[in-house]
Design a protein around this motif. Structure first.
Motif, short mmCIF file in Angstrom:
data_model
loop_
_atom_site.label_atom_id
_atom_site.label_comp_id
_atom_site.label_asym_id
_atom_site.label_seq_id
_atom_site.Cartn_x
_atom_site.Cartn_y
_atom_site.Cartn_z
N HIS A 165 0.85 -1.18 0.00
CA HIS A 165 0.00 0.00 0.00
C HIS A 165 0.89 1.24 0.00
O HIS A 165 1.62 1.49 0.98
CB HIS A 165 -0.92 0.02 1.23
CG HIS A 165 -1.84 -1.16 1.30
ND1 HIS A 165 -2.99 -1.26 0.54
CD2 HIS A 165 -1.78 -2.31 2.03
CE1 HIS A 165 -3.59 -2.40 0.79
NE2 HIS A 165 -2.88 -3.07 1.69
N PRO A 166 0.89 2.01 -1.08
CA PRO A 166 1.76 3.20 -1.16
C PRO A 166 1.43 4.19 -0.05
O PRO A 166 0.27 4.44 0.27
CB PRO A 166 1.43 3.79 -2.53
CG PRO A 166 0.82 2.66 -3.30
CD PRO A 166 0.10 1.81 -2.31
N THR A 167 2.46 4.75 0.54
CA THR A 167 2.30 5.80 1.55
C THR A 167 2.49 7.16 0.90
O THR A 167 2.94 7.26 -0.25
CB THR A 167 3.33 5.63 2.68
OG1 THR A 167 4.65 5.83 2.13
CG2 THR A 167 3.25 4.24 3.29
N ALA A 168 2.17 8.19 1.64
CA ALA A 168 2.36 9.55 1.12
C ALA A 168 3.84 9.81 0.81
O ALA A 168 4.18 10.43 -0.21
CB ALA A 168 1.85 10.58 2.13
N GLY A 169 4.71 9.28 1.68
CA GLY A 169 6.14 9.45 1.46
C GLY A 169 6.62 8.78 0.18
O GLY A 169 7.43 9.33 -0.56
N HIS A 170 6.11 7.56 -0.07
CA HIS A 170 6.48 6.86 -1.30
C HIS A 170 6.02 7.65 -2.52
O HIS A 170 6.77 7.79 -3.50
CB HIS A 170 5.83 5.47 -1.32
CG HIS A 170 6.33 4.58 -0.24
ND1 HIS A 170 5.70 3.39 0.10
CD2 HIS A 170 7.39 4.67 0.59
CE1 HIS A 170 6.35 2.81 1.07
NE2 HIS A 170 7.38 3.56 1.41
N THR A 171 4.79 8.14 -2.46
CA THR A 171 4.24 8.87 -3.60
C THR A 171 5.04 10.13 -3.90
O THR A 171 5.37 10.42 -5.06
CB THR A 171 2.77 9.25 -3.34
OG1 THR A 171 2.02 8.06 -3.04
CG2 THR A 171 2.15 9.94 -4.55
N ASN A 396 4.28 19.65 -4.28
CA ASN A 396 3.90 18.28 -3.93
C ASN A 396 4.37 17.87 -2.54
O ASN A 396 3.80 16.94 -1.95
CB ASN A 396 4.45 17.31 -4.97
CG ASN A 396 3.58 17.26 -6.22
OD1 ASN A 396 2.37 17.22 -6.14
ND2 ASN A 396 4.20 17.29 -7.38
N LEU A 397 5.38 18.53 -2.01
CA LEU A 397 5.82 18.23 -0.64
C LEU A 397 4.72 18.49 0.37
O LEU A 397 4.71 17.90 1.46
CB LEU A 397 7.06 19.06 -0.29
CG LEU A 397 8.37 18.63 -0.96
CD1 LEU A 397 9.49 19.61 -0.61
CD2 LEU A 397 8.75 17.22 -0.54
N ILE A 398 3.78 19.36 0.01
CA ILE A 398 2.64 19.62 0.91
C ILE A 398 1.86 18.33 1.16
O ILE A 398 1.26 18.14 2.21
CB ILE A 398 1.72 20.69 0.29
CG1 ILE A 398 2.49 22.01 0.13
CG2 ILE A 398 0.46 20.90 1.11
CD1 ILE A 398 1.73 23.07 -0.63
#
Length: 539
Positions: A165-171, A396-398
């Protein structure tokens, strides 16, 4: 010199270079409009069309926005919203193409205001139009790169049978890598960008046909025509049903937008006054017609709507291919969407870099003398390219802190772009004949121009209300649409910069060769030295 005197003088100046190095007709036109030609015109008919088609990213963009139609009203919303909203978008595209033909510069529609409004209104109207267009361009780059990351990680998740499951960090991490890749490709010369761009459209059409064929052949349990065209199933929480249905327009408007991207590379297109508007009109018409047919295919073959809306990848589009074609087929067609959206990302980054360059030569942006610099080897604005990459990654860092906040920024891209088009169109309708300076280009709408212009403005005003509302009810802090906050914030910043930071004292709108003097040497080699406001630093 007053603004009125500058406008009158610059309109009367015609620089006709002579000597051993003569410009072609395209470059003559740029000189007449008041700028020094700095780009090589490498883009021909095919690459211009392919560039315009890639901007929509039809197959992939439908993939990343398919859920909006499903939530709004199920299969009928997916199909009919495309047909209805697409007609409004086509009117806007045609209106944009007409203005691009008249004034084919990297400034796009922002530049046309020099000829569309009375002289005293040029600075403020072009200032607002420019900042709205830049906001739309920057957020389009950011949202496209983010979408690329989501599609790639969806394919990875699919390959693990959804155990990953992709995380926000991975994305965000994958997005940053993709943005840098797009920056590297855009660091090439226009000649290489032309060679790469030619393949976008061909690959896109092949994928679209193969995807449609595969779904129709392999899906044995297709929905009925009644299910696809009549049985509305709202899942947004909005009532009445008709109001929920309207949110299906969002998917279409996000796909069919950024019409002026081709205008921003007009100074790199051969016979730009004809080919640039032709590319915009033909590519958008193909997007409209093929998109309608593709949505019908998806509606017939999509299976259970509840299963799609609860997809482990949060991508109903990719879930359709997984359900119908199995894991391998799902991964392949998801990766195809990833590749196509990368084409879109490369194109919007190129357009954004040229936008920054064009606005900088008019001193619309802070530190304009930095962003306008042209690399002497590639003859492209490399600093502007990497500024675009930096802005995209920063935005996108937001997403590391709040997906709601970043989604609000993405929501702004289409509405900001469309209103940056509406401002010149409205000015054309009000002042076009009054100023006496606007002359239609070689490609124009003739007697249909005025009604098409009016409908594009009315349509944008209507759909903007939907863009600023939350797509789901009941409204919460998490699902609230904060796009209006971002949009107002940027406009407030632009106006503070205008009044408080002194921009209104030096910004006079598109800065053409008001300081050129014909009594001096008019040879091609001395154009830049004669035009003090168009000096371009090369590094």
């Amino acid at each position: 010199m007053t603004t009125e005197e500058w406008q009158r003088d610059s309109d009367n100046i015609q620089v006709e270079p002579t000597g051993t190095s003569m410009p072609d007709e395209d470059d003559r036109r740029i000189i007449e409009l008041g700028y020094e030609p700095v780009f090589k015109r490498e883009f021909g008919r095919l690459s211009s069309f392919s560039f315009s088609l890639s901007i929509s990213g039809l197959y992939a963009a439908i993939g990343t926005t398919f859920g909006y139609g499903l939530q709004a009203g199920g299969a009928p919303a997916v199909v009919w919203c495309w047909l209805i909203a697409g007609s409004g978008c086509m009117c806007m595209a045609l209106s944009v193409a007409e203005l691009v033909s008249a004034y084919p510069t990297s400034g796009g529609l922002y530049f046309t205001l020099k000829y569309l409004v009375p002289t005293k209104y040029i600075p403020l109207t072009s200032w607002l139009c420019g900042w709205l267009n830049l906001l739309g361009q920057v957020t389009t780059v950011a949202s496209t790169d983010y979408g690329c990351s989501q599609l790639l990680l969806a394919a990875v998740s699919m390959s693990t049978e959804f155990c990953y499951h992709p995380t926000a960090g991975h994305t965000i991490g994958v997005m940053a890598a993709i943005a840098i890749l797009h920056g590297l490709i855009n660091s090439l010369s226009t000649k290489w960008l032309d060679r790469i761009t030619k393949w976008y459209g061909i690959f896109h059409l092949v994928v679209l046909v193969s995807a449609s064929t595969s779904l129709l052949v392999c899906q044995k349990e297709k929905h009925s025509a009644k299910y696809v065209f009549i049985e509305i199933q709202p899942h947004s929480g909005w009532s009445p049903v008709g109001f929920s249905f309207l949110f299906g327009f969002l998917s279409v408007v996000w796909v069919m937008t950024d019409y002026d991207a081709t205008a921003h590379i007009a100074e790199e297109i051969q016979n730009a006054a004809v080919r640039a508007p032709q590319a915009i009109a033909s590519a958008l018409f193909l997007t409209y017609s093929l998109g309608f047919l593709f949505n019908i295919v998806l509606a017939f073959t999509m299976g259970d709507i509840e299963n799609l809306l609860s997809s482990p990848t949060a991508q109903p589009f990719t879930q359709i291919f997984y359900n119908v074609l199995g894991r391998t087929g799902g991964i392949i067609f998801t990766l195809f969407a990833f590749i196509i959206l990368n084409f879109c990302g490369i194109s919007v980054l190129q357009a954004n870099a040229r936008t920054i360059y064009a606005f900088s030569r008019d001193e619309l942006l802070p530190f304009s003398k930095v962003w306008i610099r042209i690399n002497s080897y590639t003859q492209t604005p490399l600093i502007a390219v990497w500024l675009s990459v930096t802005l995209a990654v920063s935005i996108n860092l937001i997403g590391l802190g709040s997906y709601t906040a970043i989604a609000a920024i993405f929501n702004v891209c289409a509405i900001a772009l469309d209103w940056s088009y509406c401002i010149p169109i409205i000015c054309k309708l009000i002042y076009g004949t009054e100023t006496g300076r606007y002359i239609p280009g070689l490609w124009n709408l003739g007697t249909f121009s005025t009604p098409i212009n009016y409908w594009s403005v009315i349509w944008t005003a209507f759909v903007s209300v939907i863009f600023l509302m939350p797509t789901n009810q009941p409204g919460t802090v998490e699902n609230m649409n904060y796009a209006v906050v971002i949009l107002i914030g940027i406009l407030v910043f632009a106006m503070i910069y205008w009044f408080a930071c002194g921009a209104r004292k030096y910004y006079i709108g598109p800065r053409t060769n008001q300081h050129c003097h014909k009594e001096k040497d008019n040879s091609w080699d001395f154009v830049s030295s004669l035009c003090e406001n168009d000096q371009v630093t090369r590094f």
